[in-house]
Design a protein around this motif. Structure first.
Motif, mmCIF file in Angstrom:
data_model
loop_
_atom_site.group_PDB
_atom_site.id
_atom_site.type_symbol
_atom_site.label_atom_id
_atom_site.label_comp_id
_atom_site.label_asym_id
_atom_site.label_seq_id
_atom_site.Cartn_x
_atom_site.Cartn_y
_atom_site.Cartn_z
ATOM 1 N N GLY C 218 -1.905 1.874 -11.843
ATOM 2 C CA GLY C 218 -0.841 0.927 -12.141
ATOM 3 C C GLY C 218 -0.385 0.146 -10.916
ATOM 4 O O GLY C 218 0.039 -1.016 -11.009
ATOM 5 N N VAL C 219 -0.482 0.766 -9.757
ATOM 6 C CA VAL C 219 0.021 0.153 -8.527
ATOM 7 C C VAL C 219 -0.984 -0.820 -7.906
ATOM 8 O O VAL C 219 -0.611 -1.833 -7.305
ATOM 9 N N LEU C 220 -2.256 -0.529 -8.055
ATOM 10 C CA LEU C 220 -3.291 -1.308 -7.354
ATOM 11 C C LEU C 220 -3.196 -2.821 -7.596
ATOM 12 O O LEU C 220 -3.309 -3.597 -6.634
ATOM 13 N N PRO C 221 -2.994 -3.281 -8.828
ATOM 14 C CA PRO C 221 -2.974 -4.745 -9.038
ATOM 15 C C PRO C 221 -1.805 -5.428 -8.335
ATOM 16 O O PRO C 221 -1.807 -6.641 -8.174
ATOM 17 N N LYS C 222 -0.820 -4.639 -7.917
ATOM 18 C CA LYS C 222 0.348 -5.232 -7.250
ATOM 19 C C LYS C 222 0.361 -4.919 -5.745
ATOM 20 O O LYS C 222 1.427 -4.864 -5.145
ATOM 21 N N SER C 223 -0.827 -4.665 -5.177
ATOM 22 C CA SER C 223 -0.903 -4.288 -3.760
ATOM 23 C C SER C 223 -1.637 -5.347 -2.947
ATOM 24 O O SER C 223 -2.712 -5.804 -3.355
ATOM 25 N N ASP C 224 -1.063 -5.741 -1.812
ATOM 26 C CA ASP C 224 -1.767 -6.618 -0.874
ATOM 27 C C ASP C 224 -2.639 -5.811 0.090
ATOM 28 O O ASP C 224 -3.630 -6.307 0.624
ATOM 29 N N ALA C 225 -2.212 -4.574 0.346
ATOM 30 C CA ALA C 225 -3.031 -3.678 1.170
ATOM 31 C C ALA C 225 -2.878 -2.267 0.628
ATOM 32 O O ALA C 225 -1.775 -1.856 0.258
ATOM 33 N N VAL C 226 -3.993 -1.563 0.562
ATOM 34 C CA VAL C 226 -3.984 -0.174 0.110
ATOM 35 C C VAL C 226 -4.484 0.685 1.257
ATOM 36 O O VAL C 226 -5.613 0.504 1.720
ATOM 37 N N MET C 227 -3.617 1.555 1.748
ATOM 38 C CA MET C 227 -4.033 2.411 2.850
ATOM 39 C C MET C 227 -4.319 3.813 2.336
ATOM 40 O O MET C 227 -3.428 4.493 1.834
ATOM 41 N N MET C 228 -5.570 4.222 2.452
ATOM 42 C CA MET C 228 -5.974 5.559 2.034
ATOM 43 C C MET C 228 -5.729 6.510 3.203
ATOM 44 O O MET C 228 -6.211 6.266 4.306
ATOM 45 N N LEU C 229 -5.015 7.577 2.967
ATOM 46 C CA LEU C 229 -4.723 8.534 4.047
ATOM 47 C C LEU C 229 -5.808 9.602 4.118
ATOM 48 O O LEU C 229 -6.438 9.930 3.111
ATOM 49 N N ARG C 230 -5.979 10.138 5.274
ATOM 50 C CA ARG C 230 -6.952 11.211 5.445
ATOM 51 C C ARG C 230 -6.403 12.493 4.820
ATOM 52 O O ARG C 230 -5.248 12.863 5.066
#
Lengths: 326, 326, 326
Positions: C218-230
């Motif tokens: 649900g959040v992805l379409p409203k994201s300019d940057a997605v930071m994946m954490l380790r």
């Protein structure tokens, strides 16, 4: 000139001669009051050691600093390799940080090749020893030492080792030095003979460009240089290894045996040596033994390799002159 | 000037005063915007640490870098020493690589002496602490601190410590600092008294050029400087050691005891200190305690030693002026 | 500008923008033939690593050397910390030696804060990661990467991240990166959403300046940057952790999921990543993934922080120009 230095087998005769000639220029830097060239100022070199090797690391570090490079040492122990970071990630990290060259030592044969050919990194990769595979800068410093002693410093410029008879003695099986030397010496036109206990001869040696003999005393009178290899007992299965006394009786070099060599012939050893077993103190301390020169030459040869892989356009000579005029 | 710095006992009064005077010049470099001299540019110094000592290593490294030397750190762990390489081989390797000076720390008393006198190496050898034997740069930085505080910075130039009464307190047995200090302070004309628990006084102390006392309170009023030694419990047999409380009651320094010292007298400690046992927080934080100055002075004194052993012909002053005019 | 860099939360918007602007200037140095500025010549920086972190240490070391500082590396293992020396003693020792800045990495949250506020040391302290607390230079390099990609290099100068929607995904609980990023991104005007398994959300997250969601898709379409954490399995209680397959099904990023993001949106990761679980190879190798740029930007951002904390009076631009005219 090649982009990386992974294996002595990759070097053409002309590449190798160019490195040896450049190393002669670098050797002159050591005679100056300020033993430093500005050649690699602003370049960063990472010494990436996944295996301990103080001698090799210090030699590279000294060479890098004499060329004014910035040096970053990285020892695998305590590194993020333990967080599951692969060689790929390490390489990409160094590349992304703008490292200008990577000197890599690894216990796994082939690791430097993977690093250089993977596309993970554009910077030149220099193999500082990988498993039992290759140690090309050692082969180059040995060839440099032979050329200086058997052909001459000035007389050697532009020359290879055509017709020189080189004998490698001892633990060929566990020696990355042996394989690198055989490859390079063959490229430089030398005739190479291996002398080793049958249990320490690698499978497939018949495909190497050299002869194999089990008769050290027979080979010595026909040798211009005899290179004694380090016995790597730490890598050996004890059951296949002769006693120290038996080993030194058949494959060690003492004064009596050295006397069988031609007068001009030299004795080499990559160090560190086990005195007594591989070589007696009498031989080690003789003028014919080049073990100390080899270490000195190692710095010059590594400077030459770094210069040629990184220096690019300008000639080492002009750099050298510029600095001298300052 | 001597060629190596192995033992404080080797220094003549004039050698020592020259080092202290040079250290005063070096101390001024720290006040400049660019805290660096070009003196040792192009020289390579190897810090050869067979034993951990972060304080000493960092102090030498800072000194070397302020003199613009190239620094190669070598820690014995993970070194080819584990391949059976001896001190001899290590020394010959460094010499062959063109290293210009070796700073050595070793757990074995006498290792720096062997290195310097063996003929394996021509480069100057500087002892950064060997076993329980000597730590001459520590003795020099202590003497430098005393001269600055008890004689004066400018007033101290050219002077020694003649007539100054110095008391060393505590674990003399395990302290290389104690022995080095006694030797140097005697050379510089000071009167030295050791105060220690009987179990922590070394055999043969009667041959040292100093007095021994077991009465700290009696000695304090007659001391210009009191140096508290670090209690090295890690080297002790527990059976011979008093409890911490008992130790600090008899040999620790608290505010009450410090009040018995003359007003001008200072309290010294080589660090790191065990607060509470050797010295109370009140004493440690007092203006009379020089523990922080000693660390600062360590860099200046090590710069002076490196400069004098390596700098050769030119005077530090002229170097200093040249750089200032740039 | 602040005197130390301890926490991203300490930075004002203007501080942060100044650092990002300065980092843009520093990034240009990497394009020159000699990738070096004279800015910190004669300054000594100590990298004080009480915890291993090769990536961070090498990045700082590269930044320090590009600014011509002298670098002293100090790893806690084998240090006199084992002799009972406290952080206080270490700090006072470095201060006394004239060290000009201390970069500290410590497993204990708050250690850098104690160092900076204790009065033990005047030199600037830079936090290179403390426990699960903060990693401010990581947050700055992430913000720098976002600004370059989402606003532009030249267009970004002077700008913050107002209105940008940033999503942090994964192991928030064990991530010092997460906390630092939330603080800094909020300061820079971004809207931050955390997406994490309920067991990996820290207690008290409701006080953080961000939203929390459990619905990644649900959040992805409203994201300019997605930071994946380790995912830091080494810090986890296995009982609370989903299987790798379950984790990647719900919180991993694959090509299909990435397609739900806006076209301009980027994927970030602090590295090193566990491919497959956190991110698929397809995503990692995509042009939208900035993991390599983040590493490159890390050197520029650290140069900027060091310059601003140490450089003092002169502007980085004038330095840069001076060097270019040489």
């Amino acid at each position: 000139m090649m982009r990386h230095l992974i294996s002595a087998a990759d070097l053409t005769r002309d590449d190798a001669v160019q490195i040896l000639d450049t190393a002669e220029e670098m050797a002159r830097v050591a005679d100056r009051p300020i033993k430093k060239l500005p050649t690699l100022r602003g370049r960063t070199i990472c010494n990436l050691f996944f295996e301990d090797s103080t001698r090799t690391r210090i030699s590279f570090e000294a060479a890098e600093k004499r060329l004014s490079a910035d040096v970053i040492n990285f020892a695998a122990k305590g590194s993020s390799v333990s967080k599951g970071e692969s060689l790929k990630d390490t390489a990409q990290t160094l590349e992304a940080m703008g490292v200008d060259a990577v000197v890599i030592r690894h216990s796994a044969s082939g690791a430097p090749y993977r690093l250089a050919t993977s596309g993970w990194i554009d910077a030149p990769v220099i193999n500082a020893g990988d498993g039992t595979h290759q140690h090309p800068t050692q082969a180059l410093l040995d060839a440099f030492t032979m050329r200086r002693r058997l052909v001459g410093r000035d007389a050697g410029l532009g020359q290879d080792l055509a017709g020189k008879r080189i004998t490698l003695v001892g633990d060929v099986l566990h020696s990355r030095v042996a394989r690198s030397n055989v490859d390079l010496l063959h490229t430089l036109g030398a005739e190479v003979t291996l002398v080793a206990p049958p249990t320490l001869v690698p499978v497939g040696v018949e495909t190497w460009p050299c002869d194999v003999s089990y008769d050290l005393d027979g080979v010595l009178p026909k040798s211009d240089a005899v290179m004694m290899l380090r016995v790597q007992r730490e890598r050996m299965n004890a059951a296949f290894f002769p006693t120290e006394r038996e080993y030194s009786r058949r494959y060690g070099l003492d004064g009596e045996r050295m006397a069988k060599m031609p007068e001009h012939a030299i004795v080499m050893h990559p160090g560190p040596m086990v005195r007594g077993m591989e070589i007696t103190a009498e031989v080690a301390d003789s003028d014919r033994c080049t073990v100390v020169e080899q270490v000195t030459n190692g710095v010059s040869v590594r400077m030459a390799v770094l210069y040629l892989l990184l220096g690019g356009n300008e000639s080492a000579v002009s750099h050298t002159r510029t600095e001298e005029n300052k």
